[in-house]
Design a protein around this motif. Structure first.
Motif, PDB file in Angstrom:
ATOM      1  N   ASN A 352     -21.218  29.097   6.108  1.00 19.08           N
ATOM      2  CA  ASN A 352     -22.528  29.581   6.542  1.00 19.08           C
ATOM      3  C   ASN A 352     -22.489  31.071   6.829  1.00 19.08           C
ATOM      4  N   MET A 353     -23.567  31.751   6.504  1.00 18.18           N
ATOM      5  CA  MET A 353     -23.688  33.167   6.859  1.00 18.18           C
ATOM      6  C   MET A 353     -24.556  33.266   8.112  1.00 18.18           C
ATOM      7  N   GLU A 354     -24.250  34.260   8.915  1.00 18.77           N
ATOM      8  CA  GLU A 354     -24.993  34.391  10.152  1.00 18.77           C
ATOM      9  C   GLU A 354     -26.188  35.311   9.942  1.00 18.77           C
ATOM     10  N   VAL A 355     -27.379  34.773  10.128  1.00 18.15           N
ATOM     11  CA  VAL A 355     -28.583  35.598  10.079  1.00 18.15           C
ATOM     12  C   VAL A 355     -29.215  35.515  11.460  1.00 18.15           C
ATOM     13  N   ALA A 356     -29.316  36.661  12.116  1.00 18.72           N
ATOM     14  CA  ALA A 356     -29.777  36.656  13.506  1.00 18.72           C
ATOM     15  C   ALA A 356     -31.291  36.772  13.559  1.00 18.72           C
ATOM     16  N   ASN A 357     -31.889  36.064  14.484  1.00 18.79           N
ATOM     17  CA  ASN A 357     -33.315  36.281  14.722  1.00 18.79           C
ATOM     18  C   ASN A 357     -33.491  37.638  15.380  1.00 18.79           C
ATOM     19  N   SER A 444     -34.395  31.294   6.634  1.00 17.01           N
ATOM     20  CA  SER A 444     -33.136  31.789   7.192  1.00 17.01           C
ATOM     21  C   SER A 444     -33.254  31.975   8.701  1.00 17.01           C
ATOM     22  N   GLN A 445     -34.481  32.045   9.189  1.00 19.59           N
ATOM     23  CA  GLN A 445     -34.687  32.264  10.618  1.00 19.59           C
ATOM     24  C   GLN A 445     -34.568  30.980  11.423  1.00 19.59           C
ATOM     25  N   ILE A 446     -34.694  29.851  10.774  1.00 21.51           N
ATOM     26  CA  ILE A 446     -34.624  28.621  11.566  1.00 21.51           C
ATOM     27  C   ILE A 446     -33.502  27.698  11.120  1.00 21.51           C
ATOM     28  N   GLY A 447     -32.914  27.978   9.990  1.00 18.26           N
ATOM     29  CA  GLY A 447     -31.868  27.065   9.521  1.00 18.26           C
ATOM     30  C   GLY A 447     -30.636  27.826   9.109  1.00 18.26           C
ATOM     31  N   ASN A 448     -29.753  27.130   8.415  1.00 17.39           N
ATOM     32  CA  ASN A 448     -28.517  27.802   8.048  1.00 17.39           C
ATOM     33  C   ASN A 448     -28.608  28.419   6.660  1.00 17.39           C
TER      34      ASN A 448
ATOM     35  N   ILE D  19     -18.755  23.744   2.801  1.00 14.39           N
ATOM     36  CA  ILE D  19     -18.885  24.670   3.921  1.00 14.39           C
ATOM     37  C   ILE D  19     -17.672  24.610   4.823  1.00 14.39           C
ATOM     38  N   ASP D 212     -23.998  21.051   8.831  1.00 13.60           N
ATOM     39  CA  ASP D 212     -25.177  21.890   8.620  1.00 13.60           C
ATOM     40  C   ASP D 212     -26.230  21.801   9.708  1.00 13.60           C
ATOM     41  N   VAL D 215     -26.610  24.563  12.915  1.00 14.11           N
ATOM     42  CA  VAL D 215     -27.239  25.884  12.965  1.00 14.11           C
ATOM     43  C   VAL D 215     -28.682  25.781  13.462  1.00 14.11           C
ATOM     44  N   PRO D 216     -29.517  24.964  12.827  1.00 17.95           N
ATOM     45  CA  PRO D 216     -30.879  24.858  13.366  1.00 17.95           C
ATOM     46  C   PRO D 216     -30.922  24.279  14.777  1.00 17.95           C
ATOM     47  N   LYS D 219     -30.159  27.175  17.055  1.00 16.04           N
ATOM     48  CA  LYS D 219     -31.261  28.136  17.033  1.00 16.04           C
ATOM     49  C   LYS D 219     -32.409  27.623  17.884  1.00 16.04           C
ATOM     50  N   ALA D 244     -19.448  31.233  13.402  1.00 17.25           N
ATOM     51  CA  ALA D 244     -19.563  32.454  12.611  1.00 17.25           C
ATOM     52  C   ALA D 244     -20.864  32.471  11.816  1.00 17.25           C
ATOM     53  N   GLY D 245     -21.442  31.314  11.624  1.00 14.08           N
ATOM     54  CA  GLY D 245     -22.710  31.253  10.893  1.00 14.08           C
ATOM     55  C   GLY D 245     -23.915  31.236  11.805  1.00 14.08           C
ATOM     56  N   ILE D 246     -23.705  31.409  13.101  1.00 11.86           N
ATOM     57  CA  ILE D 246     -24.813  31.351  14.056  1.00 11.86           C
ATOM     58  C   ILE D 246     -24.798  32.612  14.886  1.00 11.86           C
ATOM     59  N   ASP D 247     -25.979  33.085  15.232  1.00 14.71           N
ATOM     60  CA  ASP D 247     -26.074  34.213  16.137  1.00 14.71           C
ATOM     61  C   ASP D 247     -25.901  33.669  17.556  1.00 14.71           C
ATOM     62  N   LYS D 249     -25.642  35.173  20.493  1.00 15.77           N
ATOM     63  CA  LYS D 249     -26.070  35.968  21.655  1.00 15.77           C
ATOM     64  C   LYS D 249     -26.706  35.101  22.737  1.00 15.77           C
TER      65      LYS D 249
END
Ligand SMILES: Nc1ncnc2c1ncn2[C@@H]1O[C@H](COP(=O)(O)OP(=O)(O)OP(=O)(O)O)[C@@H](O)[C@H]1O
Ligand SMILES: Nc1ncnc2c1ncn2[C@@H]1O[C@H](COP(=O)(O)OP(=O)(O)OP(=O)(O)O)[C@@H](O)[C@H]1O
Ligand SMILES: NC(N)=O
Ligand SMILES: [Mg+2]
Ligand SMILES: [Mg+2]
Lengths: 528, 236, 369, 400, 264
Positions: A352-357, A444-448, D19, D212, D215-216, D219, D244-247, D249
């Motif tokens: 997974n790539m990290e996309v920050a809100n 990308s803002q709500i999922g992986n 993944i 998978d 991540v949601p 979030k 690493a695939g999650i923000d 913060k």
């Protein structure tokens, strides 16, 4: 009693105690925060708070946020996003420092303590937050503190929060009169936590008058909580619908308008999401931190262009040879989807790539009844309506839209009318792909963001387009929203798993009634 | 001036046009006659560019258009009324007509009022979907749509099929007027007409060509036509 | 009888017999009789592998009956396959008896540790092989019949039908995922020990299953051929071309489609039942929409609407997959994806079309000589 | 060729599980590379045979058979999901192969052809719950057990439920929720969790949500403002790689329980991280628990081969018992006769940088229970394979 | 109500002869408010040949759609053979009752050969099982050959119908109608796109069919010479109802018919 001391200390502070003495005590308490064990740190934090020093609030905040650092020489510093401030002098210093470790317990103690201090902050929002912080871990003296603060409070909304807080603290008071007052006070609340407090009270309450009022209050709270629950369900349904819609809009073009069974649609969404990631990385590398959040805005055109170009390439390279053979197109686009997934895996890796809100898409409005309207979902709802509206306008009113429809309905005849079918085909497929790419930005803002991203949406997208009626944008909209709302109203009763199954059964049965979808075209024109 | 020279056209292995030549001059109506399956439609499709020819040349206004794609031919002023109408079924009548704007300059993108005079039913059914129209209405729409492009060469493949007698008469009159450049909205035009209905054809045609088994058997000016010879090729 | 065969039919029977001999005699022979060191030896894993492909081939033929001949693109055919597989799996699960981890004679392991106290009613009877065998055909058949009756009667066709069948298999997948359903949830049914008393880990059992599968593929072939060559086969093709026109001739389109769909589902169920003992596991992923799409892809690659195409397609695609996932584990998706694209672009009639093209070309050249 | 020893790598490189599993494939390759640099094994080079079972369970079985029968590998490192392991199990048992399975799982299994180097529930779930019930953990009284609907979460939750009840937690204070694989819309569930947490009792979420769906989920937690100091979430399937695939913060303070964290300082770990980042050519790549489990499994296997002087499966198996490898986090992992490891347990909080920081750890290594004592049927069973006992799921060892 | 005055024969629900083969009474069909058929009534007697003319869009094809079950009327009755209510039946059931149709736009099975197209149309048991077990017998084969001759496609038997020219498809469809051997034949513009000679041949063919009292025919055409050649009773449809009915000469003399249809 301790609280009383605390208030005294605060009063003393307000009377401007000799600075040097305060500094000493403050520095000492500060140093103790860098203890070995969490128990010692907690004691130190409580001691620091008890000092009543105005500087303690920001130290405790920093501690709770993990921004309190210890320098190599043992000095305690506050990390202010790159630079360090000495909490004693308030000066900026440069140093090598490491964060003081915190755990959840320490964090909540620090936050509650900071909250108590902030009860008297000049900032109304901070005071309100402080009330909440105190209520999250109410100490024995909480009621006294809030009462003291309430006496001074001027802001109405903070006052209301304090009164509610007090009332719920009073629910456990041994004095029946206080309990009665509290129960009356709370009748207007719509907070589910208040509801459960009253429920708890009712389990043990012996005083009949309190019981009566409590039961009435409970009923009125219950009503509002249920109502808000309904509103929340509706919002969640709309939000899920908007996600389904976003995922499906691009397909409404490539499949709905062009009739291409585009199994690579999900991968176009995925490419859009990866473009978002790439733009974010670019912004992070090139721009100052406070501008990085703008990456999302830049990602929209970028994702559109990237996926539209890929789509046009595919149309010219593969799909155009297959018009009039929809099933072969399905096979070829399936192949394309496999290839695209693997391309992305090769470039970005399988993880997974990290996309920050961005900050403005994080969090939400806390509404009554424990219902939060999250920013990202609200934005996505509006965004998806805008995309749909734009597309509808383009299809309906532009000559490109007319050509698009003419070409897909009768390619040889469109050519005979002077429409450059090849170019229109490529642009149409590019448009559909580009929109899928834009959907990728939002998703990308709500999922992986992973190579499998597209697979997660492909079945749902087809379901939405077909349920709504192929070729009808309006149907796609209504279809997506219906499925979203139905799903969200089923989920609380049936659970996520069974809810989803029921939605599928619903689709199967619904199609029996309307074999060409919700907004099917009727009449002869369909057959020809 | 349209000049088709010696074209051969194949559907897979079957040889549908064998060395066919045809000419159509501006200001004249050229009529193509022939029994079912002799290749009339194939010839029209070859002129329009919907079907590639294997050999031979198609020239229009002096330029070789043999390999030009269909839409370029439309832009070169060729209008087409295909056999079987080929209406855009899910576009409205108005939108069907507006597809004819494609080869026009922005300023010219209007639907000439004459079209509605000729086919009043189209005005009534403006926002109905083309595919919902009756067969005859669709045929009228197909003719109208081709006229919207202001063609300089108009190809009509059995344009009167399914149309009621009164309108057939009108169409005949209009074709005449168009050929004679007497309708204001349109310029000088060459007209190629495929027609089964011999009397109608005879009345309209300046020139004629009779086809049989993929070849042009007879051709010439209608004035010199020997009716019996022609009829011989039209019967089984 | 033989005197009546025309050359084309004779060609068919010769090819049929040759293939039958290859699968039924040559491959087992090379496995059993040729020494392991020999280059001609067919190793055990190869037999298992081919056995699996044979199941896929039956499934592909079933798919081809509805899609290739009747134009009904079912994107849920994996469901019938899986149901047949589950029915067989349930039998084998019951056959474990007390040999499971928890030694419960009645309940399969997964029920024991999820605290089930008794066998659910729908597991009744599956300890009987004949009953299980019946269910292998009846369950997919009835589901197809009911689903098809509803759908075809309402005149759901084209992509609508495809998507609804996809919804069906997807819903079944989610349902079988649920542990409450009593089919072992995500893990499905596994740990099988034997079938009809034959130990599944024995090579001889595997060979026997392989043999049976090959035989049934032959039978399927004949069934499909019989249907396709009948007038009903032509009506099916007419339905594929212009469904509504067929009705005006007096044929019941619903009936025709329902027949094809149900027969096809039963064949798919049989394929699934043969598949499960050979691979040793059945779980809900067999219901996944992607699996069903893949079945369509085998058919398309091999040649839709032809007799041999689906078999070729199933072997070609799965063979390529087996080979490439080992030979190029990181790049194989490129190769497979490219295969699909190339087949559609260059071979619109599938692999069979390629063969037919070659034949006509050769015939032409011969004619020129 | 005769001068190499082949090992199979059976991890999905495509499909949904890629993944997670791709990393483990690379880890094995790194270990193979490493041992070859050090002169190989028994004087031979080790050769990794990589195949892609593509997240497709029947394909797992097919590839396993291919590895064992065609490639004749000495051991296989592979599988992630339990269903993939279940599908290859008959193959390994029939062919007498060796599988090293590096992922935490539900237990209730002990095959003599598999060595389980990930955690059993008692090495992850139980300590995590103990921690949350402690003062430091916040004295949690109310529990949400949220998981993906498959066997690992089901079993884990079943064990936890029994365990919590044995600790006096009432049934109404336990909420259990299952979601499908890849579940992406968490609005309702997170809102429910929030509501469940308003009862005035300290509430925590035990998450066995897999892959998978995380991540949601996280979030949504962040956006709905579920803070770790109010309702902490402790996860068993979320490690550094997932983070690493999650923000992260807004997720600081939520927890995970594992047997390894990248953030634990030790010379072995430093070296391992460096080796990994060099091998994968990315200084940003993280390490995680299944990687350590792969590392330990591979090391133990090489040691056992050396000890046995052969790659013969029976000999190696015998040599595996009691085999020790230094954990990357300090201490020593030991292979027990139940084919599971003794390992330390760590509980960590998520940091803003995506790392997990230890907030609690076991003093000693914990021995894995292959069969859980909290499931009545299972409590009777033992797992033990030492010669001459033949026992994997019997109530008492069978001496022959 | 429609113009009853223009009718030269009274009709109405009460007048339904029990023996009529087709009885259409007050049928209304509307599409989004547009009335394609407006209280249409029509009676065809057994063995009758009827021609129907009328302006484009008058509702002729829609009427056939209603009779054959393709379109459900909003209101009105359609009775076949003295009593069977067609509005409740599906297309295939109606076809099996004995109603055959040729479409305005030729529709044949493009991926089947000319022979197979005719074979499918062949009169026989149509249920699924009988179809599966069907074997063509010699008599039926002869019948196909005979029809092939009639429609002039004998040299194209093996050709795919999709490769036929427009006019050839028309003929093939007529051939399919002949194969079905139905009691009521509905022909929508059978001579569109045919040469004059072919038109004459078609007229002869229809008259030949008409000789058999077993057949009733309804023919829609715009070709007045063809209509004249049939010499049958003519019904004029206009805006969804009957405008006039009678012999061709009578109808042609009708001023209203001239105005809306024939033109001057
Ligand atoms: N798509 C096709 N594939 C193969 N053959 C075709 C195709 N289209 C037409 N033909 C053949 O080419 C020949 C000429 O057909 P064409 O349509 O040009 O005839 P036509 O003169 O227009 O006939 P009609 O008067 O019936 O319209 C016919 O014999 C027909 O069978
Ligand atoms: N689905 C529909 N939606 C709207 N209008 C329709 C629809 N179907 C038919 N119509 C209209 O109904 C009217 C009757 O059409 P119909 O095809 O029955 O005419 P017709 O008498 O057969 O004409 P023609 O001689 O041109 O074949 C036409 O005006 C047509 O536009
Ligand atoms: N074993 C697991 N985590 O699936
Ligand atoms: Mg023609
Ligand atoms: Mg009509």
């Amino acid at each position: 009693m301790r609280a009383f001391h605390l208030i005294l200390a605060l009063a003393a502070l307000l009377l401007a105690a000799p600075a040097a003495r305060a500094d000493d005590a403050f520095a000492q308490a500060l140093g103790a925060l860098n203890a070995e064990s969490y128990a010692d740190k907690i004691a130190a934090a409580e001691a620091l708070a008890a000092l009543g020093d105005g500087r303690a609030a920001q130290v405790l905040d920093a501690l709770a946020d993990g921004r309190l650092m210890v320098a190599a020489d043992g000095a305690i510093l506050i990390d202010q996003g790159g630079s360090y401030a000495d909490p004693i002098s308030g000066k900026i210093v440069t140093a090598q420092a490491e964060a003081i470790t915190v755990n959840n317990r320490l964090r909540s103690v620090a936050r509650a303590a900071a909250g108590r201090l902030a009860l008297f902050s000049p900032d109304a929002a901070a005071r309100k937050a402080a009330v909440e912080a105190i209520m999250n871990s109410p100490g024995p003296e909480a009621a006294d503190m809030v009462r003291a603060a309430l006496a001074k409070e001027t802001d109405d909304s903070v006052k209301a929060a304090m009164i509610t807080a007090l009332a719920s603290l009073d629910l456990t008071s041994p004095d029946p009169a206080r309990r009665l007052d509290a129960v009356k006070q709370l009748a207007d609340s719509s907070d589910p936590s208040v509801r459960s407090q009253i429920e708890t009270l009712l389990q043990t309450e012996t005083d009949t008058s309190v019981r009566q009022v409590a039961e009435k209050s409970l009923a009125s709270i219950q009503f509002r909580v249920t109502l808000m629950g309904f509103v929340a369900n509706l919002f969640q349904g709309l939000s899920l619908g908007s996600v389904l819609l976003l995922a499906a809009i691009g397909l409404a073009v490539t499949f709905g308008v062009m009739g291409v069974i585009n199994m690579a649609h999900g991968e176009m969404i995925m490419l859009g999401a990866y473009t978002t990631f790439a733009v974010q990385q670019l912004f992070r590398a090139l721009l100052p931190p406070d501008l990085v959040d703008l990456y999302l805005v830049a990602a929209i055109p970028a994702a559109f262009v990237v996926t539209a170009l890929v789509g046009m390439g595919l149309e010219r390279g593969v799909i155009r040879f297959l018009y009039g053979r929809p099933l072969e197109t399905m096979l070829a686009t399936w192949g394309i989807s496999l290839v695209l997934q693997q391309v992305v895996r090769q470039i970005f890796g399988a993880t997974n790539m990290e996309v920050a809100n961005p900050a403005w898409m994080t969090g939400g409005w806390e509404l009554a009844g424990g219902f939060t309207l999250t920013y990202n979902r609200v934005i996505i709802i509006f965004f998806c309506l805008a995309v749909l509206g734009g597309l509808a306008a383009l299809l309906r009113w532009s000559s490109f839209g007319l050509h698009m429809r003419a070409v897909t309905q009768n390619r040889p005849m469109a050519a005979a009318m002077g429409i450059p079918t090849g170019r229109v085909d490529a642009l149409t497929f590019g448009l559909g792909s580009g929109i899928a790419g834009i959907a990728g930005v939002a998703l990308s803002q709500i999922g992986n963001v992973s190579p499998n991203l597209g697979q997660a949406y492909i079945v749902d997208s087809f379901m939405v387009v077909v349920f709504g009626g192929v070729g009808s944008l309006w149907g796609t909209l209504v279809g997506a929203v219906t499925l979203g709302v139905v799903n969200k109203f089923l989920e609380p009763y049936a659970g996520a798993m069974l809810g989803k199954i029921l939605v599928l059964v619903f689709i199967i049965l619904f199609i029996q009634k309307r074999p060409r979808g919700l907004f099917a075209l009727k009449g002869r024109s369909v057959e020809s | 001036m349209l000049m088709v020279e010696n074209i051969d056209l194949y559907y897979g292995a079957s040889h549908a046009l064998r060395g066919v030549s045809l000419q159509a001059a501006k200001g004249r109506v050229t009529c193509v006659l022939g029994r079912n399956g002799v290749g009339k439609t194939s010839l029209m499709r070859a002129i329009m560019g919907q079907q590639a020819v294997r050999s031979g040349v198609v020239q229009w206004e002096g330029a070789d258009i043999t390999t030009l794609p269909a839409y370029e031919r439309a832009r070169a002023g060729i209008g087409f009324v295909p056999q079987g109408r080929e209406i855009f079924a899910r576009l409205t009548v108005r939108e069907n007509l507006e597809t004819g704007f494609a080869p026009l300059k922005r300023a010219e993108r209007t639907i000439p009022a004459e079209i509605y005079e000729l086919f009043p039913v189209l005005a009534d059914m403006h926002s109905r979907r083309g595919g919902d129209l009756s067969g005859g209405q669709q045929q009228q729409l197909a003719i109208a749509r081709a006229l919207v492009t202001r063609p300089r060469l108009l190809i009509l493949d059995e344009p009167t099929e399914g149309i009621q007698p009164s309108i057939i008469k009108d169409i005949g009159r209009v074709i005449r007027l168009l050929a004679e450049n007497k309708i204001k909205a349109f310029g000088e035009m060459a007209i190629v007409l495929v027609e089964q209905y011999f009397d109608f054809a005879k009345e309209l045609a300046d020139d004629y060509a009779v086809m049989d088994r993929g070849e042009v058997i007879l051709a010439g000016a209608t004035a010199q036509m020997v009716e019996a010879d022609v009829r011989k090729h039209l019967t089984v | 009888m033989h005197a009546m065969l025309n050359p084309a039919q004779r060609g068919f029977w010769i090819g049929f017999m040759a293939l039958g001999a290859l699968f039924l005699l040559v491959i087992p022979g090379l496995n059993l009789l040729v020494p392991v060191e020999s280059a001609l030896h067919v190793p055990n894993y190869m037999v298992t592998l081919i056995g699996k492909y044979l199941c896929y081939a039956i499934l592909a033929m079933a798919m081809n009956l509805v899609w290739g001949y009747c134009g009904v693109l079912s994107l849920g055919h994996g469901a019938f396959f899986a149901l047949g597989g589950y029915a067989m799996g349930m039998y084998m699960m019951r056959a474990i008896g007390t040999r499971g981890s928890y030694g419960n004679a009645e309940l399969p392991d997964f029920m024991v540790f999820l605290n089930w106290k008794e066998l659910p009613w729908f597991w009744m009877g599956f300890d009987n092989f004949a009953f299980a065998l019946l269910m292998v055909m009846v369950i997919p058949g009835v589901l197809a019949f009911v689903f098809g009756w509803l759908a075809f009667r309402s005149r759901i066709n084209g992509v609508y039908l495809s998507i609804v069948t996809q919804a069906m298999t997807y819903a079944l997948m989610l349902a079988f995922f649920r542990n409450e359903m009593g089919f072992g949830g995500n893990n499905g049914l596994t740990d099988f020990k034997d079938i009809l008393g034959f130990d599944l880990s024995q090579s001889s059992t595997k060979l026997g299953l392989y043999w049976l599968t090959a035989l049934l593929l032959g039978a399927t072939f004949l069934v499909v051929r019989f249907i396709a060559a009948s007038k009903l086969g032509r009506v099916m093709m007419a339905v594929r071309d212009a469904e509504s026109r067929v009705r005006f001739l007096g044929y019941s389109v619903t009936g025709v489609k329902l027949f094809a769909f149900t027969v096809s589902a039963v064949l798919a169920g049989i394929a699934g039942a043969l598949y499960v003992p050979q691979v040793g596991i059945i779980n809900p992923s067999e219901f996944s929409p992607a699996n069903s799409i893949e079945i369509a892809i085998w058919v398309a690659v091999g040649g839709r609407g032809t007799l041999l195409g689906p078999v070729l397609g199933a072997f070609a695609v799965n063979g390529a997959k087996t080979w490439l996932t080992g030979a190029a584990p990181e790049l194989w998706l490129f190769a497979l994806g490219a295969l699909f694209i190339i087949v559609t672009l260059a071979l619109p009639k599938g692999l069979v079309g390629l063969w037919a093209d070659l034949r006509t070309r050769m015939a032409k050249e011969n004619a020129h000589d | 060729a005769e001068d190499t020893i082949k090992v199979g790598v059976l991890h999905s490189l495509s499909g949904t599980m890629a993944i997670s599993e791709t990393t483990l494939k690379d880890t094995v390759l790194m270990m193979v590379d490493d041992i070859n640099k050090k002169g190989g094994l028994l004087g031979k080079k080790v050769e990794a045979v990589v195949v892609d079972p593509a997240s497709n369970w029947p394909l797992f079985a097919e590839k396993a058979q291919e590895l064992l029968e065609k490639e004749k590998v000495a051991a296989v490192f592979g599988c992630w999901t339990s269903v993939s392991r279940k599908s290859v199990l008959p193959v390994f048992e029939k062919m007498n192969g060796l599988l090293f399975y590096p992922v935490q799982y539900e237990g209730e299994e002990s095959s003599r052809n598999v060595f389980y180097t990930g955690a059993a529930p008692n090495q992850q779930a139980i300590p995590a719950v103990d921690y949350l019930m402690s003062k430091d953990g916040g004295e949690v009284k109310r529990w949400v057990l949220a998981g993906t609907d498959y066997v690992y979460p089901r079993t884990t939750n079943k064990i936890l439920e029994a365990y919590l009840k044995s600790k006096g937690v009432k049934a109404e204070d336990i909420m259990i929720n299952y979601t499908p694989f890849g579940h992406s819309d968490w609005q309702t569930i997170v809102a429910d969790i929030k509501k469940f947490g308003t009862a005035g009792k300290k509430t925590a979420v035990v998450s066995t949500i897999n892959g998978d769906a995380n991540v949601p989920f996280y979030k949504e937690l962040a956006n709905l403002g579920v803070k770790a100091d109010q309702i902490p979430v402790v996860a068993f399937s979320v490690g550094e790689e997932e983070l690493a695939g999650i923000d992260t913060k807004n997720l600081v303070g939520h927890l995970a329980a594992w047997n390894y964290f990248q953030s634990v300082k030790s010379p072995e770990n430093d070296a391992f991280i460096k080796q990994w980042q060099t091998f994968i050519k990315s200084p940003k790549r993280v390490t995680n628990d299944p990687m350590e489990a792969t590392y330990i499994g591979f090391k133990m296997w090489t040691q056992a081969v050396q000890q046995a002087g052969s790659t013969n499966v029976d000999a190696v198996r015998q040599a595996m018992y009691g085999q020790q490898v230094k954990n990357l986090t300090g201490g020593t992992a030991v292979m027990n006769t139940n084919h599971h490891l003794s390992k330390p347990v760590f509980i960590g909080e998520i940091q803003a940088n995506g790392q997990l920081q230890t907030v609690w750890k076991t003093k000693d290594v914990i021995k894995a229970d292959a069969w859980s004592p909290y499931i009545p049927e299972s409590a009777k069973l033992t797992a033990n394979w030492t010669y001459p006992w033949v026992c994997g799921n019997c109530t008492e060892p069978k001496f022959k | 109500m429609t113009d009853d005055m223009l009718m030269d024969e009274p009709r109405g629900p009460g007048m339904a002869t029990p023996g009529s083969i087709l009885y259409v009474d007050s049928v209304t069909v509307s599409f989004d408010g547009f009335r394609a058929l407006n209280e249409l009534s029509l009676i065809i007697e057994p063995g009758e040949l009827r021609t129907i003319i009328g302006p484009n869009g008058a509702g002729k094809t829609t009427m056939m759609d209603v009779i054959t079950g393709k379109t459900r009327p909003d209101k009105g009755d359609v009775l076949f053979d003295g009593g069977v209510d067609l509005t409740r039946l599906t297309e295939d059931q109606i076809a099996n009752l004995g109603i055959g149709r040729k479409f305005q736009k030729p529709t044949v099975f493009e991926h089947l050969s000319v022979f197979e197209n005719l074979e499918l149309a062949l009169k026989c048991q149509r249920d699924t099982l009988s179809t599966l077990l069907f074997r063509l017998n010699g008599e039926q084969r002869d019948r196909i050959d005979q029809v092939l001759g009639t429609i002039g496609l004998a040299d194209k038997v093996r050709m795919l119908a999709g490769a036929l020219s427009h006019g050839q498809k028309q003929w093939l469809e007529i051939g399919m109608l002949l194969m079905q051997d139905q009691r009521l034949l509905l022909l929508d513009e059978p001579v569109a796109g045919m040469t004059d000679a072919e038109t004459e041949a078609t007229a002869a063919l229809i008259l030949e069919l008409h000789k058999d009292p077993h057949h009733s025919l309804v023919v829609v055409e715009h070709d007045m010479e063809f209509v004249r050649a049939l010499g049958a009773r003519v019904t004029v449809l206009h805006e969804g109802s009957v405008l006039a009915e009678g012999s061709l000469d009578a109808v042609q003399a009708n001023a209203k018919v001239v105005e809306v249809y024939l033109g001057r």
